[in-house]
Design a protein around this motif. Structure first.
Motif, mmCIF file in Angstrom:
data_model
loop_
_atom_site.group_PDB
_atom_site.id
_atom_site.type_symbol
_atom_site.label_atom_id
_atom_site.label_comp_id
_atom_site.label_asym_id
_atom_site.label_seq_id
_atom_site.Cartn_x
_atom_site.Cartn_y
_atom_site.Cartn_z
ATOM 1 N N THR A 216 21.206 -36.898 -19.420
ATOM 2 C CA THR A 216 21.736 -35.129 -19.213
ATOM 3 C C THR A 216 21.601 -35.476 -17.976
ATOM 4 O OG1 THR A 216 19.554 -34.142 -20.366
ATOM 5 C CG2 THR A 216 19.745 -33.209 -18.533
ATOM 6 N N TRP A 217 22.711 -34.500 -16.735
ATOM 7 C CA TRP A 217 22.909 -34.924 -15.806
ATOM 8 C C TRP A 217 22.103 -33.880 -14.786
ATOM 9 C CZ3 TRP A 217 26.704 -36.455 -19.239
ATOM 10 C CH2 TRP A 217 27.303 -38.018 -18.212
ATOM 11 N N ILE A 218 21.825 -34.011 -13.856
ATOM 12 C CA ILE A 218 21.140 -33.373 -13.018
ATOM 13 C C ILE A 218 21.648 -32.641 -12.680
ATOM 14 C CG2 ILE A 218 18.821 -33.311 -11.631
ATOM 15 C CD1 ILE A 218 18.320 -36.318 -11.771
ATOM 16 N N SER A 219 22.739 -32.120 -11.586
ATOM 17 C CA SER A 219 23.282 -31.514 -10.498
ATOM 18 C C SER A 219 23.732 -30.113 -11.705
ATOM 19 C CB SER A 219 24.520 -32.364 -10.760
ATOM 20 O OG SER A 219 25.554 -32.770 -11.200
ATOM 21 N N ASP A 220 24.178 -30.603 -12.781
ATOM 22 C CA ASP A 220 24.474 -29.034 -13.702
ATOM 23 C C ASP A 220 24.290 -29.212 -15.535
ATOM 24 O OD1 ASP A 220 26.202 -31.660 -15.259
ATOM 25 O OD2 ASP A 220 28.210 -30.791 -14.143
ATOM 26 N N GLY A 221 23.131 -30.137 -15.677
ATOM 27 C CA GLY A 221 22.699 -30.277 -17.100
ATOM 28 C C GLY A 221 23.419 -30.493 -18.236
ATOM 29 N N ARG A 222 24.792 -31.048 -18.131
ATOM 30 C CA ARG A 222 25.286 -31.839 -19.158
ATOM 31 C C ARG A 222 24.524 -32.721 -20.132
ATOM 32 N NH1 ARG A 222 29.647 -33.786 -17.442
ATOM 33 N NH2 ARG A 222 29.435 -34.433 -15.258
ATOM 34 N N LYS A 223 25.322 -32.995 -21.308
ATOM 35 C CA LYS A 223 25.085 -34.017 -21.533
ATOM 36 C C LYS A 223 25.639 -35.163 -21.739
ATOM 37 C CE LYS A 223 20.582 -31.944 -23.961
ATOM 38 N NZ LYS A 223 20.039 -32.905 -22.645
ATOM 39 N N GLY A 224 25.839 -36.064 -22.706
ATOM 40 C CA GLY A 224 26.582 -37.456 -22.925
ATOM 41 C C GLY A 224 25.864 -38.979 -23.268
ATOM 42 N N ARG A 225 26.469 -39.265 -23.500
ATOM 43 C CA ARG A 225 26.073 -40.774 -23.701
ATOM 44 C C ARG A 225 27.375 -41.692 -23.303
ATOM 45 N NH1 ARG A 225 24.478 -42.686 -29.425
ATOM 46 N NH2 ARG A 225 26.194 -42.548 -29.907
ATOM 47 N N SER A 226 27.490 -42.474 -22.969
ATOM 48 C CA SER A 226 28.328 -44.168 -23.393
ATOM 49 C C SER A 226 27.843 -45.009 -23.912
ATOM 50 C CB SER A 226 29.336 -43.721 -21.835
ATOM 51 O OG SER A 226 29.759 -43.407 -21.602
ATOM 52 N N THR A 227 28.283 -46.659 -23.572
ATOM 53 C CA THR A 227 28.035 -47.732 -24.136
ATOM 54 C C THR A 227 28.545 -48.266 -23.509
ATOM 55 O OG1 THR A 227 27.945 -46.927 -26.447
ATOM 56 C CG2 THR A 227 27.767 -49.172 -26.379
ATOM 57 N N TYR A 228 27.357 -49.666 -23.013
ATOM 58 C CA TYR A 228 28.384 -50.532 -21.727
ATOM 59 C C TYR A 228 27.435 -51.137 -22.003
ATOM 60 C CZ TYR A 228 29.427 -46.961 -18.699
ATOM 61 O OH TYR A 228 30.390 -45.529 -18.505
ATOM 62 N N PHE A 229 28.277 -53.129 -22.656
ATOM 63 C CA PHE A 229 27.257 -54.492 -22.242
ATOM 64 C C PHE A 229 27.585 -55.188 -21.141
ATOM 65 C CE2 PHE A 229 28.751 -53.167 -26.810
ATOM 66 C CZ PHE A 229 27.754 -53.493 -27.281
ATOM 67 N N VAL A 230 26.596 -55.463 -19.999
ATOM 68 C CA VAL A 230 26.840 -56.110 -19.046
ATOM 69 C C VAL A 230 26.606 -57.402 -19.377
ATOM 70 C CG1 VAL A 230 26.446 -56.006 -16.684
ATOM 71 C CG2 VAL A 230 25.971 -53.681 -18.044
ATOM 72 N N ILE A 231 27.026 -58.615 -18.806
ATOM 73 C CA ILE A 231 26.777 -59.682 -19.180
ATOM 74 C C ILE A 231 26.357 -60.612 -17.796
ATOM 75 C CG2 ILE A 231 28.243 -62.319 -19.417
ATOM 76 C CD1 ILE A 231 29.603 -59.007 -21.431
ATOM 77 N N GLY A 232 25.136 -61.015 -17.204
ATOM 78 C CA GLY A 232 24.955 -61.731 -16.124
ATOM 79 C C GLY A 232 24.631 -62.853 -16.720
#
Length: 278
Positions: A216-232
């Protein structure tokens, strides 16, 4: 007996022909032409109705050579072109029924295709698009040479020196399933070491991706989701793979950033090319 001249005889014949009476129409009365006509008359004393009297009604017809018959048309006769209209209507109904059957079959086939595609994607590990990023501890200068998933497709590399546990530059992937393995090769520029290693990812990684919560974005209340893979990648050859549903913690609630796999790369000494030395 006096003899008439040919001239007078001709005049007499022509006169007769000119004054001959016209042919009278023939009256025909048949059993089918009789109709019943009721005449009602009031009696003078009792006021009772008179009985029915039958009177033949004849149809008048002239000779065919002198005019059409004055007969009523048959009640069951069809207008000209009636058969063609009936045939056209039958053909239209047949085509409409055939079109409905074809449309129904097309809907069934499309439904089967969608269901089969969904089942295949579930079994093959598809979980929508995702993004890939690379990371290293702050100040660790490395050059990522290769980043290959499932031994079949590769994505971005490059030179980085920061953002451990964070997400920097990313590349979107939309035409591949959730990977099962990742191979990485990078160069430690200052240490003059080249590392290579493969990390096995969890078998249920696709399910973990599907279960990621929304943010949830705090500024406007929008909702969403993404997928990230991070290789360290670390200076000692250690490899860490993270899974996240948001780019960062800024202005969001509900972010997930968790380790899903780790591994150890094998290194070898190799002088750093001069063009990489700062």
């Amino acid at each position: 007996m006096p003899i008439r001249s040919p001239t007078s005889c001709g005049r007499s014949l022509s006169t007769r022909s000119a004054t001959a009476p016209a042919a009278r129409p023939t009256r025909r009365c048949t059993a089918s032409t009789f109709t019943t006509r009721t005449n009602t008359t009031a009696r003078r004393s009792s006021g009772a109705t008179a009985g029915k009297t039958k009177e033949p009604k004849c149809l008048t017809a002239t000779h065919p050579a002198r005019g059409p018959r004055d007969l009523p048309e048959r009640s069951g006769s069809r207008p000209r072109g009636g058969r063609f209209l009936v045939a056209a209507e039958r053909l239209r109904r047949l085509e409409a029924g055939t079109m409905k059957k074809k449309l129904g079959l097309l809907i069934v086939l499309l439904s089967l295709f969608l269901v089969g595609s969904y089942v295949y994607q579930q079994q093959a590990g598809y979980a929508g698009g995702f993004e890939v990023s690379i990371s290293t501890p702050q100040g660790n200068d490395i050059l990522v040479d290769r980043l290959v998933f499932d031994d079949s497709w590769s994505t971005l590399g490059g030179r980085i020196n920061c953002c451990w546990g964070g997400i920097g530059g990313t590349r979107g992937i939309s035409d591949h399933p959730i990977p099962q393995t990742v191979f990485v090769r990078w160069r430690q520029i200052d240490e003059e070491i080249v590392y290579e290693g493969t990390v096995e990812l969890p078998g249920d990684l696709a399910q973990q991706v599907r279960k990621l919560p929304e943010i949830t974005w705090i500024s406007d209340g929008r909702k969403g989701r993404s997928t990230y893979f991070v290789i360290g990648m670390e200076a000692d050859g250690r490899i860490t793979v993270w899974l996240s549903n948001a780019l960062s913690d800024d202005n969001v609630e509900g972010r997930v950033f968790k380790v899903v796999a780790t591994g150890q790369a094998v290194g070898r000494h190799e002088p750093t090319p001069e063009d990489l030395v700062r």
